[in-house]
Design a protein around this motif. Sequence first.
Motif, PDB file in Angstrom:
ATOM      1  N   TYR A 181     -26.605 -27.441  60.442  1.00 45.82           N
ATOM      2  CA  TYR A 181     -26.465 -28.363  59.312  1.00 45.82           C
ATOM      3  C   TYR A 181     -27.844 -28.838  58.844  1.00 45.82           C
ATOM      4  CZ  TYR A 181     -25.183 -32.722  56.898  1.00 45.82           C
ATOM      5  OH  TYR A 181     -25.057 -33.746  55.988  1.00 45.82           O
ATOM      6  N   GLY A 225     -31.814 -25.857  51.565  1.00 47.79           N
ATOM      7  CA  GLY A 225     -31.316 -26.269  50.256  1.00 47.79           C
ATOM      8  C   GLY A 225     -32.345 -27.058  49.467  1.00 47.79           C
ATOM      9  N   SER A 263     -20.951 -32.370  54.398  1.00 47.89           N
ATOM     10  CA  SER A 263     -21.325 -33.633  55.038  1.00 47.89           C
ATOM     11  C   SER A 263     -20.100 -34.394  55.530  1.00 47.89           C
ATOM     12  CB  SER A 263     -22.129 -34.499  54.068  1.00 47.89           C
ATOM     13  OG  SER A 263     -23.341 -33.862  53.746  1.00 47.89           O
ATOM     14  N   GLY A 321     -34.096 -33.017  50.808  1.00 50.75           N
ATOM     15  CA  GLY A 321     -33.669 -31.957  51.711  1.00 50.75           C
ATOM     16  C   GLY A 321     -34.456 -31.954  53.007  1.00 50.75           C
ATOM     17  N   LEU A 374     -29.745 -28.131  55.181  1.00 50.34           N
ATOM     18  CA  LEU A 374     -30.288 -29.182  54.315  1.00 50.34           C
ATOM     19  C   LEU A 374     -31.733 -28.875  53.924  1.00 50.34           C
ATOM     20  CD1 LEU A 374     -28.963 -32.423  56.041  1.00 50.34           C
ATOM     21  CD2 LEU A 374     -28.119 -31.343  53.961  1.00 50.34           C
ATOM     22  N   MET A 385     -23.606 -37.405  47.539  1.00 54.82           N
ATOM     23  CA  MET A 385     -23.246 -36.136  46.903  1.00 54.82           C
ATOM     24  C   MET A 385     -21.794 -36.156  46.402  1.00 54.82           C
ATOM     25  SD  MET A 385     -25.943 -34.734  46.656  1.00 54.82           S
ATOM     26  CE  MET A 385     -26.514 -33.077  46.697  1.00 54.82           C
ATOM     27  N   SER A 392     -35.356 -32.983  45.195  1.00 53.33           N
ATOM     28  CA  SER A 392     -34.552 -32.113  46.066  1.00 53.33           C
ATOM     29  C   SER A 392     -35.332 -31.706  47.302  1.00 53.33           C
ATOM     30  CB  SER A 392     -34.122 -30.849  45.317  1.00 53.33           C
ATOM     31  OG  SER A 392     -33.194 -31.149  44.328  1.00 53.33           O
ATOM     32  N   LEU A 426     -22.184 -29.714  49.289  1.00 49.11           N
ATOM     33  CA  LEU A 426     -22.888 -30.571  50.242  1.00 49.11           C
ATOM     34  C   LEU A 426     -22.045 -31.793  50.610  1.00 49.11           C
ATOM     35  CD1 LEU A 426     -25.349 -30.874  51.939  1.00 49.11           C
ATOM     36  CD2 LEU A 426     -26.514 -31.937  50.034  1.00 49.11           C
ATOM     37  N   PRO A 451     -24.786 -27.865  43.748  1.00 49.46           N
ATOM     38  CA  PRO A 451     -24.790 -28.102  45.187  1.00 49.46           C
ATOM     39  C   PRO A 451     -24.005 -29.340  45.609  1.00 49.46           C
ATOM     40  CG  PRO A 451     -26.800 -28.968  44.280  1.00 49.46           C
ATOM     41  CD  PRO A 451     -26.013 -28.384  43.123  1.00 49.46           C
ATOM     42  N   LEU A 485     -25.243 -38.705  52.953  1.00 44.82           N
ATOM     43  CA  LEU A 485     -25.189 -37.526  52.091  1.00 44.82           C
ATOM     44  C   LEU A 485     -23.787 -37.301  51.537  1.00 44.82           C
ATOM     45  CD1 LEU A 485     -27.530 -34.951  53.789  1.00 44.82           C
ATOM     46  CD2 LEU A 485     -27.756 -35.956  51.538  1.00 44.82           C
TER      47      LEU A 485
END
Length: 101
Positions: free
Chosen positions: A10, A17, A89, A34, A14, A69, A30, A85, A81, A65
């Motif tokens: 995970y 990404g 998450s 990230g 992140l 998100m 980002s 995401l 994304p 997150l």
Amino acid sequence: MAIDWLGFVYAALLMVGGVIGYTRKGSLVSLLAGLGFGFGSAYGAYCVTCNPKDVKISLFCAFILALVMGMRFKRSKKVMPAGALALLSMAMVLRLVILFL
């Protein structure tokens, strides 16, 4: 002592990404988010590896997150994304709550 492989994967997703968001769109936010959340999640996975009950950091990163998100997905309706995401998450939050608490 079992290694928290899912937590490390995970965290790596992140980080990757964030780098992809920076290279494709030039988004410094980002990249920083990230890498920041990725390193935070990696440290959380390390803490879970050392003590399976120490999920505070991993849970905090995944929860924040999922919340942020999820709100972005609700506003933009874009699966990538934000939606992906948020879903990933939320799955991490559920995993940490069910398996480790």
